[in-house]
Design a protein around this motif. Structure first.
Motif, PDB file in Angstrom:
ATOM      1  N   GLU A   1      -8.620  -0.726  -2.993  1.00 26.07           N
ATOM      2  CA  GLU A   1      -9.118   0.341  -2.136  1.00 26.07           C
ATOM      3  C   GLU A   1     -10.644   0.362  -2.146  1.00 26.07           C
ATOM      4  O   GLU A   1     -11.264   0.484  -3.209  1.00 26.07           O
ATOM      5  CB  GLU A   1      -8.564   1.697  -2.574  1.00 26.07           C
ATOM      6  CG  GLU A   1      -7.213   2.005  -1.955  1.00 26.07           C
ATOM      7  CD  GLU A   1      -6.845   3.466  -2.047  1.00 26.07           C
ATOM      8  OE1 GLU A   1      -6.399   4.032  -1.032  1.00 26.07           O
ATOM      9  OE2 GLU A   1      -6.986   4.043  -3.140  1.00 26.07           O
TER      10      GLU A   1
ATOM     11  N   VAL B   1      -4.504   0.471  -6.012  1.00 27.57           N
ATOM     12  CA  VAL B   1      -5.051   1.634  -5.315  1.00 27.57           C
ATOM     13  C   VAL B   1      -5.512   2.694  -6.316  1.00 27.57           C
ATOM     14  O   VAL B   1      -5.168   2.657  -7.493  1.00 27.57           O
ATOM     15  CB  VAL B   1      -4.001   2.258  -4.362  1.00 27.57           C
ATOM     16  CG1 VAL B   1      -3.524   1.251  -3.342  1.00 27.57           C
ATOM     17  CG2 VAL B   1      -2.833   2.853  -5.145  1.00 27.57           C
TER      18      VAL B   1
ATOM     19  N   ALA C   1      -9.702   3.618   1.993  1.00 29.99           N
ATOM     20  CA  ALA C   1      -8.797   4.562   1.341  1.00 29.99           C
ATOM     21  C   ALA C   1      -8.030   5.368   2.373  1.00 29.99           C
ATOM     22  O   ALA C   1      -8.522   5.639   3.478  1.00 29.99           O
ATOM     23  CB  ALA C   1      -9.582   5.484   0.415  1.00 29.99           C
TER      24      ALA C   1
ATOM     25  N   ARG D   1       0.616   3.650  -3.277  1.00 26.96           N
ATOM     26  CA  ARG D   1       0.126   5.021  -3.117  1.00 26.96           C
ATOM     27  C   ARG D   1       1.198   6.030  -3.523  1.00 26.96           C
ATOM     28  O   ARG D   1       0.888   7.111  -4.026  1.00 26.96           O
ATOM     29  CB  ARG D   1      -0.328   5.240  -1.676  1.00 26.96           C
ATOM     30  CG  ARG D   1      -1.667   4.560  -1.388  1.00 26.96           C
ATOM     31  CD  ARG D   1      -2.016   4.523   0.070  1.00 26.96           C
ATOM     32  NE  ARG D   1      -3.353   3.952   0.278  1.00 26.96           N
ATOM     33  CZ  ARG D   1      -3.785   3.426   1.404  1.00 26.96           C
ATOM     34  NH1 ARG D   1      -2.975   3.384   2.463  1.00 26.96           N
ATOM     35  NH2 ARG D   1      -4.998   2.930   1.496  1.00 26.96           N
TER      36      ARG D   1
ATOM     37  N   LEU E   1       0.826  -1.207   0.000  1.00 31.37           N
ATOM     38  CA  LEU E   1       0.000   0.000   0.000  1.00 31.37           C
ATOM     39  C   LEU E   1       0.862   1.259   0.000  1.00 31.37           C
ATOM     40  O   LEU E   1       0.564   2.238  -0.699  1.00 31.37           O
ATOM     41  CB  LEU E   1      -0.936   0.007   1.216  1.00 31.37           C
ATOM     42  CG  LEU E   1      -2.165  -0.895   1.118  1.00 31.37           C
ATOM     43  CD1 LEU E   1      -2.860  -0.997   2.475  1.00 31.37           C
ATOM     44  CD2 LEU E   1      -3.146  -0.378   0.070  1.00 31.37           C
TER      45      LEU E   1
END
Length: 292
Positions: free
Chosen positions: A261, A228, A289, A171, A167
């Protein structure tokens, strides 16, 4: 103006099932749909769909670079609001496109040629011509991934660790509009998405593992896929999507866990997708999220 007051909706259709799902949802709301079908991307089935519903669906075919034709078609059809649905391959946008004068001018004025910058500029041109671009999740909010474990099997401790690590990386790269998917194994990043798309990224990770010597490799032979949205995701375009093909790609690559997400990823054919994941003992998790 909300779409409930519309009579006609414009649909800029890319590839895959997304345009058809949005078309059906719009028709269920009683809207006439004017489809701008992209020759390089849209499935030819779109013509058959129009033949089945001639009063409710109009299809106009155009090439990817024909921005003026898109605007003129929507204006002639009385379209004041539109949606983009379906992928347009990144490599098509930046290599195969043959821009008309309007798009060529737009491209010359871009600071950077990433997807967000290009599509954001197209949206601004449409708005200047009286055509508002709506969220691509309009009519399809029930398809957004919920938070929590979606499959029979929950991630194990190693997969949870890879999700947490993935993650952070995903991101980070999504913030630079480089891609939205990473593939992780035992705390190592095996593959990062670029222009090739999610399924190709997963396949590349699987191919890399197959090339390794089993006796020499220090990596556990399980892949975790993390997908994501961008930190400031514009829901009008390029929304993350997963479905049955994602699970097929994971199964072929030896991936055992998928994290998406929640609330910002569309899951197509969710029932079939989860059934396929359960059959392959793949775990699927909806992660809230960041900042939500």
């Amino acid at each position: 103006m909300g779409y409930s007051k519309l009579h006609s909706l414009g649909l800029i259709a890319g590839n895959g099932r997304f345009p058809f799902l949005l078309l059906e949802a719009a028709r269920a709301h009683g809207l006439r749909v004017v489809v701008a079908a992209i020759r390089e991307e849209t499935d030819a089935e779109m013509d058959e769909r129009a033949r089945q519903d001639p009063d409710g669906v109009r299809v106009h075919w155009m090439s990817l670079g024909e921005l003026s034709k898109l605007i003129e078609t929507f204006q002639r059809e009385g379209v004041t609001q539109a949606v983009m649905a379906g992928q347009v391959k990144h490599k098509q946008i930046f290599s195969s496109i043959r821009p008309d004068w309007r798009l060529a001018k737009l491209l010359l004025n871009l600071r950077t040629r990433n997807t967000d910058m290009l599509l954001g500029a197209v949206a601004k041109v449409l708005e200047d011509e009286g055509i508002e671009l709506l969220s691509s999740t309009s009519f399809l909010e029930p398809l957004l991934a919920p938070a929590g474990i979606l499959t029979a099997r929950a991630p194990d401790e190693a997969e949870r660790s890879d999700i947490a690590y993935g993650l952070g990386i995903a991101r980070g790269i999504a913030g630079f509009d480089l891609g939205q998917t990473v593939v992780i194994a035992a705390g190592a990043c095996v593959a990062v998405e670029a222009m090739e798309g999610t399924d190709a990224t997963i396949a590349r990770a699987g191919a890399l593992f197959r090339e390794m010597d089993d006796t020499a490799s220090t990596l556990e032979r399980r892949l975790t896929v993390v997908k994501v949205a961008k930190p400031n995701q514009d829901m009008r375009f390029d929304v993350p999507v997963a479905g049955v093909p994602t699970i097929a790609a994971m199964r072929a690559a030896g991936a055992t866990c998928l994290c998406v997400e929640a609330g910002r990823t569309l899951l197509f054919d969710r029932g079939a997708m989860i059934a396929a994941a359960d059959e392959a003992e793949i775990s699927i998790v909806g992660e809230p999220a960041s900042g939500v």
